[in-house]
Design an enzyme around this catalytic site. Structure first.
Site, PDB file in Angstrom:
ATOM      1  N   THR A 238      65.344  19.940  29.519  1.00  0.00           N
ATOM      2  CA  THR A 238      64.437  18.727  29.311  1.00  0.00           C
ATOM      3  C   THR A 238      62.952  18.851  29.354  1.00  0.00           C
ATOM      4  OG1 THR A 238      65.852  18.450  31.530  1.00  0.00           O
ATOM      5  CG2 THR A 238      63.653  17.172  31.905  1.00  0.00           C
ATOM      6  N   ARG A 266      76.923  10.947  36.442  1.00  0.00           N
ATOM      7  CA  ARG A 266      75.890  12.022  36.696  1.00  0.00           C
ATOM      8  C   ARG A 266      74.825  11.418  36.491  1.00  0.00           C
ATOM      9  NH1 ARG A 266      72.295  15.732  35.816  1.00  0.00           N
ATOM     10  NH2 ARG A 266      72.086  17.239  37.345  1.00  0.00           N
ATOM     11  N   GLY A 268      71.250  13.533  37.184  1.00  0.00           N
ATOM     12  CA  GLY A 268      69.560  14.076  38.129  1.00  0.00           C
ATOM     13  C   GLY A 268      68.814  13.666  38.027  1.00  0.00           C
ATOM     14  N   ASP A 269      67.633  14.681  38.599  1.00  0.00           N
ATOM     15  CA  ASP A 269      66.708  13.825  39.090  1.00  0.00           C
ATOM     16  C   ASP A 269      65.717  13.686  38.335  1.00  0.00           C
ATOM     17  OD1 ASP A 269      66.249  16.698  37.680  1.00  0.00           O
ATOM     18  OD2 ASP A 269      64.317  17.026  38.450  1.00  0.00           O
ATOM     19  N   THR A 289      61.719  20.291  36.158  1.00  0.00           N
ATOM     20  CA  THR A 289      62.645  20.631  35.205  1.00  0.00           C
ATOM     21  C   THR A 289      63.379  21.920  35.996  1.00  0.00           C
ATOM     22  OG1 THR A 289      63.472  21.428  33.367  1.00  0.00           O
ATOM     23  CG2 THR A 289      61.223  22.575  34.008  1.00  0.00           C
ATOM     24  N   GLY A 290      65.186  21.307  35.650  1.00  0.00           N
ATOM     25  CA  GLY A 290      65.913  22.486  36.732  1.00  0.00           C
ATOM     26  C   GLY A 290      67.168  21.750  36.840  1.00  0.00           C
ATOM     27  N   GLY A 292      69.074  19.383  38.850  1.00  0.00           N
ATOM     28  CA  GLY A 292      68.105  18.252  39.112  1.00  0.00           C
ATOM     29  C   GLY A 292      69.274  17.941  40.630  1.00  0.00           C
TER      30      GLY A 292
END
Ligand code: ASP
Length: 373
Positions: A238, A266, A268-269, A289-290, A292
């Protein structure tokens, strides 16, 4: 005004002696009062001017990430490393120039992210990862620390620069988050070009999906969980940016293709305000970033701001509390970049590496990839 009238009346001799004396006493009291008031206020006056002066020549700064994960020096060729560093430099310099010339943090964040979205190196825009069924679904969000306005898009498939659409959601719609076909319909009303899905095809990302699918097959067709180390190591990339402008305004933005092999729409964050992105002038601006799912559950970006606001932590303390303790305690991994209202920067991650760069008002540039650099 009263003072002037009284003086005028006194001098013009209209008043009787006693009244004159009374007025003289009033005058005296008035001058003493005004004197005190002046003394009380005088320390403030120069500092008000100084504040304004400081704002107009204020500190500014910018920090970016291009994803966190298992990024190891031994897996990286010199030329690829140089390519990443060059792109990080190009992106951050664009944002820096905007800030230096007095532009807004929102503008800096958007333009900086655009450069990374247009590069196949990062998992955003052009370089987005593939979903389980071989498509690309993009998410992005942006937040204005001055107003707490925010905009986000999720699951879009035809927009070259999702962060621009997130900004338009914030500025040109009455909503905060738009999803999928509806978000693209909104984009069309604004004249956005609908990209052919082939624009998002990159060989590298396609091969990553094939590897994951093969791995799934080897596990007898059983869906491999995101916890599988194989998946864990192939999901990041990201991009994000946080900036402070000369006017004291903070902004943050994040853009992503999500996670390789994601399915069932799906999300994510990255497009979730408070998890992937948060900005508030009183505290800081954060982009995550990671993994999510964990970043949503830990409300990472907002938590960093809240720890500063309610617990009086510094940005660095808050960032390490969340990234080194809270997220790993849940089982997640990743990182953030953030900048606070005074221009302090944090680039915190709990993975082997995170593509990252920062530049301050003096033009000092730092670009790093691995943990121990
Ligand atoms: N946080 C993103 C997501 O979960 C992935 C990433 O940062 O690479 O969608």
């Amino acid at each position: 005004m009263t003072v002037i009238i009284v003086i005028f009346e006194y001098l013009s001799g209209k008043l009787k002696y006693r009244v004159k004396m009374k007025n003289l006493t009033y005058l005296f009291i008035l001058f003493v009062f005004l004197g005190c008031e002046y003394h009380e206020k005088s320390p403030e006056k120069p500092s008000n001017n100084l504040d304004n002066l400081q704002k107009s020549i204020g500190k500014f700064g910018i920090v970016i990430h291009g994803g966190a994960g298992t990024i190891l020096k031994e897996d990286m060729s010199d030329s690829l490393e140089a390519a990443y560093k060059a792109k990080l430099k190009e992106a951050i310099s664009a944002g820096y120039e905007i800030l230096k010339s007095g532009g807004s943090s929102l503008d800096a964040v958007t333009h900086t992210i655009n450069i990374m979205e247009d590069s196949p190196l990062f998992n955003a825009g052009k370089g987005a990862v593939f979903t389980h069924d071989g498509s690309n679904e993009l998410d992005a969000s942006i937040m204005d620390g001055a107003t707490l306005n925010a905009g986000a898009v999720a699951g879009i498939k035809h927009i070259k620069n999702p962060i621009n659409l997130a900004l338009d959601v914030m500025q040109k719609s009455e909503h905060v988050m738009l999803y999928g076909a509806g978000a693209e319909e909104f984009a069309q009303t604004l004249g956005y070009k609908m990209m052919d899905t082939s624009y998002f095809y990159t060989q590298k990302r396609y091969e990553s999906l094939q590897k994951v699918l093969r791995n799934e097959k080897e596990k007898n067709g059983k869906k491999v969980s995101f916890e599988d180390p194989f998946i864990k190591n192939s999901k990041f990339g990201t991009v994000g940016c946080a900036a402070l402008d000369k006017h004291g305004n903070l902004a943050a933005g994040t853009s992503t293709g999500g996670m390789t092999n994601k399915r069932w729409s799906r999300i994510g964050d990255a497009p979730i305000i408070g998890a992937g992105t948060y900005a508030k002038n009183a505290t800081c601006a954060v982009s995550s970033t990671g993994w999510g799912e964990y970043f949503i559950r830990a409300v990472v970006a907002y938590d960093i701001s809240a720890l500063m606001e309610y617990k009086g932590m510094t940005l660095q303390e808050a960032a390490s509390e969340v990234i080194q303790k809270k997220v790993p305690a849940l089982g997640g991994d990743g990182g953030i970049v953030a900048i606070d209202k005074d221009g302090n920067v944090a680039m915190e991650f709990n993975t082997a590496g995170m593509y990252r760069a920062t530049m301050n008002s003096e033009g000092e540039l730092v670009i790093k990839i691995y943990k121990d650099e």
